[in-house]
Motif scaffolding. Structure first.
Motif, PDB file in Angstrom:
ATOM      1  N   ASP A 181      82.765  72.618 -60.087  1.00 19.26           N
ATOM      2  CA  ASP A 181      83.826  72.978 -61.192  1.00 19.26           C
ATOM      3  C   ASP A 181      83.282  73.098 -62.553  1.00 19.26           C
ATOM      4  O   ASP A 181      83.897  73.776 -63.414  1.00 19.26           O
ATOM      5  N   GLY A 182      81.879  72.811 -62.808  1.00 12.66           N
ATOM      6  CA  GLY A 182      81.223  72.922 -64.068  1.00 12.66           C
ATOM      7  C   GLY A 182      80.694  74.212 -63.924  1.00 12.66           C
ATOM      8  O   GLY A 182      79.812  74.697 -64.726  1.00 12.66           O
ATOM      9  N   ARG A 183      80.582  75.005 -62.606  1.00 13.00           N
ATOM     10  CA  ARG A 183      79.757  76.399 -62.692  1.00 13.00           C
ATOM     11  C   ARG A 183      78.607  76.271 -62.576  1.00 13.00           C
ATOM     12  O   ARG A 183      77.685  77.143 -63.303  1.00 13.00           O
ATOM     13  N   ALA A 184      77.840  75.366 -61.955  1.00 10.65           N
ATOM     14  CA  ALA A 184      76.409  75.086 -61.991  1.00 10.65           C
ATOM     15  C   ALA A 184      75.690  76.196 -61.018  1.00 10.65           C
ATOM     16  O   ALA A 184      74.608  76.515 -61.466  1.00 10.65           O
ATOM     17  N   PHE A 185      76.383  76.658 -60.217  1.00 10.04           N
ATOM     18  CA  PHE A 185      75.782  77.833 -59.374  1.00 10.04           C
ATOM     19  C   PHE A 185      76.449  79.218 -59.353  1.00 10.04           C
ATOM     20  O   PHE A 185      77.612  79.336 -59.781  1.00 10.04           O
ATOM     21  N   ASP A 186      75.686  80.195 -59.082  1.00 10.26           N
ATOM     22  CA  ASP A 186      76.031  81.685 -59.182  1.00 10.26           C
ATOM     23  C   ASP A 186      76.488  82.041 -57.876  1.00 10.26           C
ATOM     24  O   ASP A 186      76.822  83.310 -57.636  1.00 10.26           O
ATOM     25  N   PHE A 187      77.011  81.224 -56.983  1.00  8.51           N
ATOM     26  CA  PHE A 187      77.472  81.623 -55.775  1.00  8.51           C
ATOM     27  C   PHE A 187      78.609  80.395 -55.467  1.00  8.51           C
ATOM     28  O   PHE A 187      78.915  79.477 -56.003  1.00  8.51           O
ATOM     29  N   ASP A 188      79.408  80.697 -54.445  1.00  5.64           N
ATOM     30  CA  ASP A 188      80.497  80.095 -54.129  1.00  5.64           C
ATOM     31  C   ASP A 188      80.129  79.034 -53.247  1.00  5.64           C
ATOM     32  O   ASP A 188      79.326  79.292 -52.262  1.00  5.64           O
ATOM     33  N   LEU A 189      80.675  77.599 -53.616  1.00  4.45           N
ATOM     34  CA  LEU A 189      80.158  76.658 -52.610  1.00  4.45           C
ATOM     35  C   LEU A 189      81.541  76.068 -52.112  1.00  4.45           C
ATOM     36  O   LEU A 189      82.207  75.220 -53.056  1.00  4.45           O
ATOM     37  N   GLY A 190      82.079  76.405 -50.964  1.00  5.26           N
ATOM     38  CA  GLY A 190      83.239  75.850 -50.585  1.00  5.26           C
ATOM     39  C   GLY A 190      83.302  74.401 -50.440  1.00  5.26           C
ATOM     40  O   GLY A 190      82.320  73.730 -49.991  1.00  5.26           O
ATOM     41  N   GLU A 191      84.440  73.817 -49.973  1.00  6.48           N
ATOM     42  CA  GLU A 191      84.750  72.374 -49.692  1.00  6.48           C
ATOM     43  C   GLU A 191      84.016  72.014 -48.373  1.00  6.48           C
ATOM     44  O   GLU A 191      83.435  70.937 -48.120  1.00  6.48           O
ATOM     45  N   GLU A 192      84.151  73.048 -47.479  1.00  4.69           N
ATOM     46  CA  GLU A 192      83.352  72.788 -46.072  1.00  4.69           C
ATOM     47  C   GLU A 192      81.821  72.530 -46.253  1.00  4.69           C
ATOM     48  O   GLU A 192      81.362  71.516 -45.490  1.00  4.69           O
ATOM     49  N   GLN A 193      81.309  73.384 -47.049  1.00  2.76           N
ATOM     50  CA  GLN A 193      79.950  73.334 -47.324  1.00  2.76           C
ATOM     51  C   GLN A 193      79.596  72.070 -48.038  1.00  2.76           C
ATOM     52  O   GLN A 193      78.561  71.271 -47.924  1.00  2.76           O
ATOM     53  N   ILE A 194      80.237  71.688 -48.997  1.00  8.04           N
ATOM     54  CA  ILE A 194      79.921  70.469 -50.012  1.00  8.04           C
ATOM     55  C   ILE A 194      80.129  69.185 -48.830  1.00  8.04           C
ATOM     56  O   ILE A 194      79.229  68.453 -48.884  1.00  8.04           O
ATOM     57  N   LEU A 195      81.131  69.199 -47.935  1.00  6.62           N
ATOM     58  CA  LEU A 195      81.159  67.952 -47.193  1.00  6.62           C
ATOM     59  C   LEU A 195      80.136  67.959 -46.176  1.00  6.62           C
ATOM     60  O   LEU A 195      79.580  67.041 -46.165  1.00  6.62           O
ATOM     61  N   ALA A 196      79.698  69.157 -45.576  1.00  4.09           N
ATOM     62  CA  ALA A 196      78.496  69.201 -44.849  1.00  4.09           C
ATOM     63  C   ALA A 196      77.177  68.768 -45.427  1.00  4.09           C
ATOM     64  O   ALA A 196      76.341  67.919 -44.775  1.00  4.09           O
ATOM     65  N   ASP A 197      77.150  69.163 -46.666  1.00  2.00           N
ATOM     66  CA  ASP A 197      75.787  68.652 -47.190  1.00  2.00           C
ATOM     67  C   ASP A 197      75.799  67.144 -47.592  1.00  2.00           C
ATOM     68  O   ASP A 197      74.871  66.588 -47.365  1.00  2.00           O
ATOM     69  N   VAL A 198      77.029  66.650 -47.788  1.00  2.00           N
ATOM     70  CA  VAL A 198      77.203  65.359 -48.412  1.00  2.00           C
ATOM     71  C   VAL A 198      76.580  64.302 -47.004  1.00  2.00           C
ATOM     72  O   VAL A 198      76.094  63.677 -46.839  1.00  2.00           O
ATOM     73  N   TRP A 199      77.596  64.692 -45.930  1.00  2.00           N
ATOM     74  CA  TRP A 199      77.454  63.921 -44.671  1.00  2.00           C
ATOM     75  C   TRP A 199      76.101  64.298 -44.197  1.00  2.00           C
ATOM     76  O   TRP A 199      75.721  63.432 -43.109  1.00  2.00           O
ATOM     77  N   GLY A 200      75.308  65.399 -44.368  1.00  2.00           N
ATOM     78  CA  GLY A 200      74.088  65.377 -44.043  1.00  2.00           C
ATOM     79  C   GLY A 200      73.070  64.253 -44.585  1.00  2.00           C
ATOM     80  O   GLY A 200      71.932  64.229 -44.067  1.00  2.00           O
ATOM     81  N   GLN A 201      73.417  63.830 -45.524  1.00  2.00           N
ATOM     82  CA  GLN A 201      72.842  62.861 -46.236  1.00  2.00           C
ATOM     83  C   GLN A 201      72.899  61.404 -45.631  1.00  2.00           C
ATOM     84  O   GLN A 201      72.272  60.447 -46.105  1.00  2.00           O
ATOM     85  N   GLU A 202      73.964  61.248 -44.688  1.00  2.00           N
ATOM     86  CA  GLU A 202      74.389  59.788 -44.478  1.00  2.00           C
ATOM     87  C   GLU A 202      73.552  58.829 -43.762  1.00  2.00           C
ATOM     88  O   GLU A 202      73.370  57.655 -44.427  1.00  2.00           O
ATOM     89  N   GLN A 203      72.788  59.411 -43.035  1.00  2.00           N
ATOM     90  CA  GLN A 203      71.650  58.568 -42.242  1.00  2.00           C
ATOM     91  C   GLN A 203      70.541  57.958 -43.183  1.00  2.00           C
ATOM     92  O   GLN A 203      70.229  56.844 -43.284  1.00  2.00           O
TER      93      GLN A 203
END
Length: 276
Positions: A181-203
């Motif tokens: 939301d703060g526009r840190a990236f110059d590309f689109d990062l959707g909800e699905e990718q955010i969730l995948a990245d977050v869950w990828g850190q779970e273990q």
């Protein structure tokens, strides 16, 4: 990592008479005093601010400086954190019988437990102490130290690993959404990718959480007798103890989700090279 409050809504609220809000009950205030809530907030604030320094080094090295430090102090406002926690706990524990908890945490053993937990947490702000606590945990595991079984029962009674993992995942998700939301990236990062990245850190989060909790509690409770720790497990397993534990996790999760989102929003400005 934090969505900004919509000002027009606040203006409308200030224009209306606000209903009186009841403060925490006398029993709740007695309990929070016994738990040294404000002291705990102060330690957790120091932990968070240290983590924010690490974020700056990793995500926008050389671009933080005094402005980032000021943002971090604003976000980790101790008074605001304490008010958030008190408001949440007041609602969650409104119907709970707090007297058994007050009695326990104002007893000799209860007060000592709170003091030991706080002093150990302060000590772990020092990296050398943190490293030493991990080494001591490995020694205890190698020796099959029976104290670890008792600590494990305490952890299980309070669901410390699962609740902390869930809180960490929520905070990471909030941080990501703040960055987006703060526009840190110059590309689109959707909800699905955010969730995948977050869950990828779970273990990794789970493993780190387990080691941190065991090493922290082993250090904190080292001076405590088995009988005192058994009593702590017993109060945790009561209905009142379970209610307090659930209320504390809910309160801290809400506060740190807010903090994480605000950190993401603030970091986004530095990552994108914008002025805040």
């Amino acid at each position: 990592m934090r969505r900004l409050i919509i000002l027009p809504v606040l203006i409308l609220l200030f224009a209306l008479p606000l209903p009186a809000r009841a403060g925490p009950s006398a029993s709740l205030e007695a309990l929070l005093s016994a738990l040294a809530l404000d002291d705990l907030v102060a330690v957790m604030r120091e932990e968070g601010m240290s983590h924010a320094d690490e974020l700056a080094t990793e995500m926008f090295p050389g671009r933080g400086g005094a402005r980032w430090a000021a943002e971090v102090r604003r976000i980790y406002d101790g008074g605001r954190m304490s008010r958030e926690l008190r408001d949440s706990l007041s609602g969650s524990l409104a119907e709970a019988d707090l007297e058994p908890l007050v009695a326990f945490f104002t007893s000799g053993d209860g007060a000592r437990i709170v003091s030991l937990e706080l002093s150990a947490r302060r000590a772990l702000l020092d990296e050398a102490v943190k490293s030493g606590s991990r080494e001591r945990l490995e020694e205890m595991r190698a020796d099959d130290d029976p104290r670890l079984d008792l600590i494990g029962r305490f952890i299980e009674a309070n669901d410390l690993i699962e609740a902390n993992v869930a809180g960490a995942l929520n905070a990471n998700y909030a941080f990501y959404t703040g960055l987006v939301d703060g526009r840190a990236f110059d590309f689109d990062l959707g909800e699905e990718q955010i969730l995948a990245d977050v869950w990828g850190q779970e273990q990794e989060i789970r493993d780190e959480t387990r080691d941190w909790i065991f090493s922290y509690l082993a250090m904190a409770y080292a001076p405590l007798s088995d009988a005192a720790l058994e009593a702590y497990v017993a109060i945790s397993e009561t209905r009142e103890g379970a209610a307090l534990n659930a209320a504390l996790f809910k309160a801290f999760d809400t506060s740190f989700t807010r903090i994480s989102r605000e950190l993401g929003l603030a970091a986004a400005g530095f990552i994108a090279g914008q002025d805040l």
